[in-house]
Design a protein around this motif. Structure first.
Motif, mmCIF file in Angstrom:
data_model
loop_
_atom_site.group_PDB
_atom_site.id
_atom_site.type_symbol
_atom_site.label_atom_id
_atom_site.label_comp_id
_atom_site.label_asym_id
_atom_site.label_seq_id
_atom_site.Cartn_x
_atom_site.Cartn_y
_atom_site.Cartn_z
ATOM 1 N N ASP A 15 0.826 -1.206 0.000
ATOM 2 C CA ASP A 15 0.000 0.000 0.000
ATOM 3 C C ASP A 15 0.862 1.258 0.000
ATOM 4 O O ASP A 15 0.564 2.236 -0.694
ATOM 5 N N ARG A 16 1.948 1.228 0.785
ATOM 6 C CA ARG A 16 2.848 2.383 0.827
ATOM 7 C C ARG A 16 3.546 2.598 -0.508
ATOM 8 O O ARG A 16 3.687 3.735 -0.972
ATOM 9 N N ALA A 17 3.986 1.507 -1.103
ATOM 10 C CA ALA A 17 4.651 1.594 -2.411
ATOM 11 C C ALA A 17 3.674 2.114 -3.466
ATOM 12 O O ALA A 17 4.034 2.939 -4.311
ATOM 13 N N ASP A 18 2.439 1.614 -3.390
ATOM 14 C CA ASP A 18 1.416 2.064 -4.330
ATOM 15 C C ASP A 18 1.133 3.547 -4.158
ATOM 16 O O ASP A 18 1.009 4.285 -5.144
ATOM 17 N N ARG A 19 1.065 4.007 -2.909
ATOM 18 C CA ARG A 19 0.822 5.430 -2.630
ATOM 19 C C ARG A 19 1.958 6.288 -3.187
ATOM 20 O O ARG A 19 1.721 7.331 -3.796
ATOM 21 N N ARG A 20 3.213 5.817 -2.979
ATOM 22 C CA ARG A 20 4.366 6.574 -3.485
ATOM 23 C C ARG A 20 4.339 6.663 -5.006
ATOM 24 O O ARG A 20 4.649 7.705 -5.584
ATOM 25 N N ARG A 21 3.972 5.534 -5.664
ATOM 26 C CA ARG A 21 3.910 5.541 -7.131
ATOM 27 C C ARG A 21 2.854 6.523 -7.630
ATOM 28 O O ARG A 21 3.070 7.235 -8.614
ATOM 29 N N ARG A 22 1.732 6.546 -6.942
ATOM 30 C CA ARG A 22 0.653 7.440 -7.354
ATOM 31 C C ARG A 22 1.032 8.914 -7.126
ATOM 32 O O ARG A 22 0.738 9.769 -7.964
ATOM 33 N N ILE A 23 1.676 9.192 -6.002
ATOM 34 C CA ILE A 23 2.102 10.568 -5.725
ATOM 35 C C ILE A 23 3.144 11.015 -6.748
ATOM 36 O O ILE A 23 3.102 12.145 -7.248
ATOM 37 N N TRP A 24 4.087 10.113 -7.078
ATOM 38 C CA TRP A 24 5.073 10.449 -8.102
ATOM 39 C C TRP A 24 4.402 10.683 -9.453
ATOM 40 O O TRP A 24 4.769 11.601 -10.195
ATOM 41 N N ALA A 25 3.405 9.875 -9.784
ATOM 42 C CA ALA A 25 2.688 10.036 -11.051
ATOM 43 C C ALA A 25 1.978 11.385 -11.105
ATOM 44 O O ALA A 25 1.969 12.051 -12.153
ATOM 45 N N ILE A 26 1.384 11.808 -9.971
ATOM 46 C CA ILE A 26 0.740 13.127 -9.899
ATOM 47 C C ILE A 26 1.783 14.221 -10.144
ATOM 48 O O ILE A 26 1.551 15.167 -10.905
ATOM 49 N N PHE A 27 2.947 14.078 -9.502
ATOM 50 C CA PHE A 27 4.016 15.073 -9.646
ATOM 51 C C PHE A 27 4.528 15.137 -11.086
ATOM 52 O O PHE A 27 4.659 16.218 -11.669
ATOM 53 N N ALA A 28 4.834 13.982 -11.656
ATOM 54 C CA ALA A 28 5.402 13.953 -13.003
ATOM 55 C C ALA A 28 4.419 14.458 -14.055
ATOM 56 O O ALA A 28 4.796 15.202 -14.965
ATOM 57 N N SER A 29 3.161 14.054 -13.935
ATOM 58 C CA SER A 29 2.170 14.506 -14.917
ATOM 59 C C SER A 29 1.890 15.994 -14.771
ATOM 60 O O SER A 29 1.754 16.716 -15.760
ATOM 61 N N SER A 30 1.830 16.475 -13.532
ATOM 62 C CA SER A 30 1.514 17.885 -13.316
ATOM 63 C C SER A 30 2.681 18.807 -13.649
ATOM 64 O O SER A 30 2.477 19.995 -13.899
ATOM 65 N N SER A 31 3.909 18.276 -13.678
ATOM 66 C CA SER A 31 5.061 19.113 -14.052
ATOM 67 C C SER A 31 4.911 19.617 -15.482
ATOM 68 O O SER A 31 5.220 20.778 -15.794
ATOM 69 N N GLY A 32 4.421 18.764 -16.354
ATOM 70 C CA GLY A 32 4.176 19.185 -17.736
ATOM 71 C C GLY A 32 3.066 20.205 -17.813
ATOM 72 O O GLY A 32 3.112 21.145 -18.610
ATOM 73 N N ASN A 33 2.060 20.031 -16.966
ATOM 74 C CA ASN A 33 0.963 20.988 -16.901
ATOM 75 C C ASN A 33 1.488 22.361 -16.492
ATOM 76 O O ASN A 33 1.089 23.395 -17.050
ATOM 77 N N LEU A 34 2.428 22.386 -15.531
ATOM 78 C CA LEU A 34 3.035 23.647 -15.099
ATOM 79 C C LEU A 34 3.754 24.327 -16.264
ATOM 80 O O LEU A 34 3.609 25.536 -16.475
ATOM 81 N N VAL A 35 4.521 23.556 -17.020
ATOM 82 C CA VAL A 35 5.263 24.115 -18.150
ATOM 83 C C VAL A 35 4.320 24.664 -19.209
ATOM 84 O O VAL A 35 4.517 25.754 -19.755
ATOM 85 N N GLU A 36 3.277 23.889 -19.513
ATOM 86 C CA GLU A 36 2.309 24.319 -20.521
ATOM 87 C C GLU A 36 1.752 25.696 -20.170
ATOM 88 O O GLU A 36 1.671 26.590 -21.011
ATOM 89 N N TRP A 37 1.361 25.844 -18.904
ATOM 90 C CA TRP A 37 0.713 27.087 -18.508
ATOM 91 C C TRP A 37 1.708 28.201 -18.248
ATOM 92 O O TRP A 37 1.367 29.379 -18.401
ATOM 93 N N PHE A 38 2.932 27.885 -17.873
ATOM 94 C CA PHE A 38 3.974 28.918 -17.774
ATOM 95 C C PHE A 38 4.153 29.579 -19.125
ATOM 96 O O PHE A 38 4.149 30.809 -19.256
ATOM 97 N N ASP A 39 4.330 28.758 -20.156
ATOM 98 C CA ASP A 39 4.542 29.291 -21.506
ATOM 99 C C ASP A 39 3.338 30.094 -21.980
ATOM 100 O O ASP A 39 3.472 31.153 -22.597
ATOM 101 N N PHE A 40 2.144 29.569 -21.692
ATOM 102 C CA PHE A 40 0.947 30.228 -22.172
ATOM 103 C C PHE A 40 0.747 31.578 -21.491
ATOM 104 O O PHE A 40 0.406 32.572 -22.133
ATOM 105 N N TYR A 41 1.006 31.642 -20.179
ATOM 106 C CA TYR A 41 0.809 32.889 -19.450
ATOM 107 C C TYR A 41 1.964 33.860 -19.611
ATOM 108 O O TYR A 41 1.804 35.059 -19.351
ATOM 109 N N ALA A 42 3.126 33.372 -20.010
ATOM 110 C CA ALA A 42 4.238 34.277 -20.277
ATOM 111 C C ALA A 42 3.820 35.311 -21.321
ATOM 112 O O ALA A 42 4.209 36.485 -21.252
#
Length: 442
Positions: A15-42
């Motif tokens: 369960d802990r390993a699964d939670r860590r994988r999911r949290i990492w997936a949220i971080f990795a996927s949202s990092s691209g979202n941050l870049v997309e919107w940084f460029d757009f709002y620039a």
């Protein structure tokens, strides 16, 4: 140690390993979202400086209208992006779609960074600026639906509102980062240097961020299953309108009001403080930087609120409060003198908007099955966002230019009232067990 204890321990570790994988997936996927919107709002935050370089004729309001028109046209590409990337995500996987979209955003941002001005190549300059914005619009149109779908599928059951809120944490984070970069550049360069070449710095930084986000996204685990991707309905527009028309129209309804008020109190508000409240540009940018930082931190608590009391409750609070308070807040901001008062008023407005933005992607994803989820979310969002969100600055400036600025306040109010009606008739995911069959393989 008994076998029962060993089994329990192994389950806990899993369960802990699964939670860590999911949290990492949220971080990795949202990092691209941050870049997309940084460029757009620039683009939005540097428009004050590069507008004369691409549109040299006219007064400041006219130049801002022209740059806002290009901004709005970029939004018109979003439905195309929502359809294309939604199809890729539903048919070939969320991960592939997200990697392509961040690459396209990088290309558009880099193109703007090196673009010659009107003085150098004449009318070709604004045309090329428009093309670069169209590429960015296509990319963002695809990013929203796919990342919203991915984050809703990878989030832990019972905490989906909290985890899915990080889509807007990174979206606002991209906006905040763009604002911070502009603020730092303002402090380092003179006004003439900013207008001559300093505005390009933000777009170069965006391209570098995109490379990092692409690397992070290569580590993602696909959340759609081979079974759902192989269904004949996967990525089918016909399937959406045949079996999910009501849900699609409801999403259009609350996205129209949500997008309009979001852009009114974020990207347009900087110009509103300068053009209407008559703040200097550096003070207005500092206010908006503080506002966005606060707004970003608001999202997880509002997302957690929806986990406890339901998405429908959050949406009703958003629609109702936005309908009542938009006009008074806009009038108060028009006459504001203190930057601290401006900060407090805008934060109040965005607290209301947070009932929507914290669960924006999730509440839409919960209304569709996995084989058409990314396309349904992306396309409905993109259409409403293109028409109402993307045109927010242009419509606001148009009303101001015609001397009827207060009509814009009532326009936003009317669209929020539509969002309230859509929230009333939307199904309640908490009661009806939506987000069924995500096919998650994490």
């Amino acid at each position: 140690m008994t076998s029962e204890t060993m089994t329990l321990g192994a389950a806990t570790l899993h369960d802990r390993a699964d939670r860590r994988r999911r949290i990492w997936a949220i971080f990795a996927s949202s990092s691209g979202n941050l870049v997309e919107w940084f460029d757009f709002y620039a683009y939005a935050f540097t428009a004050l400086y590069f507008a004369p370089a691409f549109f040299p004729k006219g007064n400041q309001t006219t130049q801002l209208l022209q740059t806002a028109a290009v901004f709005a046209i970029g939004f018109l590409m979003r439905p195309v992006g929502g359809y294309v990337f939604g199809f890729v995500a539903d048919k070939y996987g969320r991960k592939n779609s997200m990697m392509i979209s961040v690459l396209m955003m990088c290309a558009g941002s880099l193109a703007i960074a090196v673009l010659p001005t009107y003085e150098t190549i004449g009318t070709a300059a604004p045309v090329l600026l428009l093309l670069a914005r169209m590429v960015q619009g296509l990319s963002v149109g695809g990013e929203y639906g796919t990342s919203a779908t991915y984050m809703s599928e990878v989030a832990l059951p019972g905490k989906r509102g909290f985890y899915a809120s990080f889509q807007y944490v990174t979206l606002i984070g991209g906006q905040l980062l763009a604002s911070l970069v502009v603020l730092i550049v303002q402090l380092m360069l003179s006004d003439s240097e900013l207008r001559a070449w300093g505005w390009r710095i933000s777009f170069f930084i965006g391209a570098i961020f995109a490379v990092v986000a692409l690397f992070l996204r290569t580590t993602l685990t696909e959340t759609s299953s081979a079974e759902t991707r192989s269904r004949k309905e996967a990525g089918s527009l016909r399937e959406i309108f045949k079996h999910h028309t009501r849900a699609f129209l409801i999403v259009l309804g609350f996205t129209a009001g949500g997008s309009l008020i979001f852009y009114t109190f974020t990207t347009y508000m900087q110009k509103y403080l300068i053009n209407t409240a008559h703040m200097n540009d550096r003070t207005a940018n500092a206010v908006m930087t503080a506002v966005l930082c606060t707004y970003m931190v608001m999202q997880p608590p509002f997302g957690a609120f929806s986990d406890r009391l339901g998405r429908k409750t959050s949406m009703l609070l958003f629609g109702g409060l936005a309908t009542v308070f938009t006009v008074p807040l806009m009038y108060a901001l028009a006459d504001v003198k203190s930057p601290f008062a401006a900060y407090a008023l805008i934060v109040l407005a965005l607290a209301i908007v947070s009932f929507y933005t914290s669960i924006s992607g999730l509440v839409k994803a919960e209304m569709f099955p996995p084989e058409v989820r990314a396309m349904s979310v992306g396309l409905a969002y993109a259409i409403a966002n293109a028409i109402f969100g993307g045109s927010a600055e242009y419509v606001a400036l148009l009303f101001k230019d015609s001397g009827t600025e207060s009509n814009f306040y009532w326009y936003v109010t009317f669209m929020c009232a539509i969002a309230f009606v859509a929230s009333i008739i939307m199904p309640n995911p908490k009661l009806e067990g939506y987000l069924q069959g995500s096919g998650t393989e994490i």
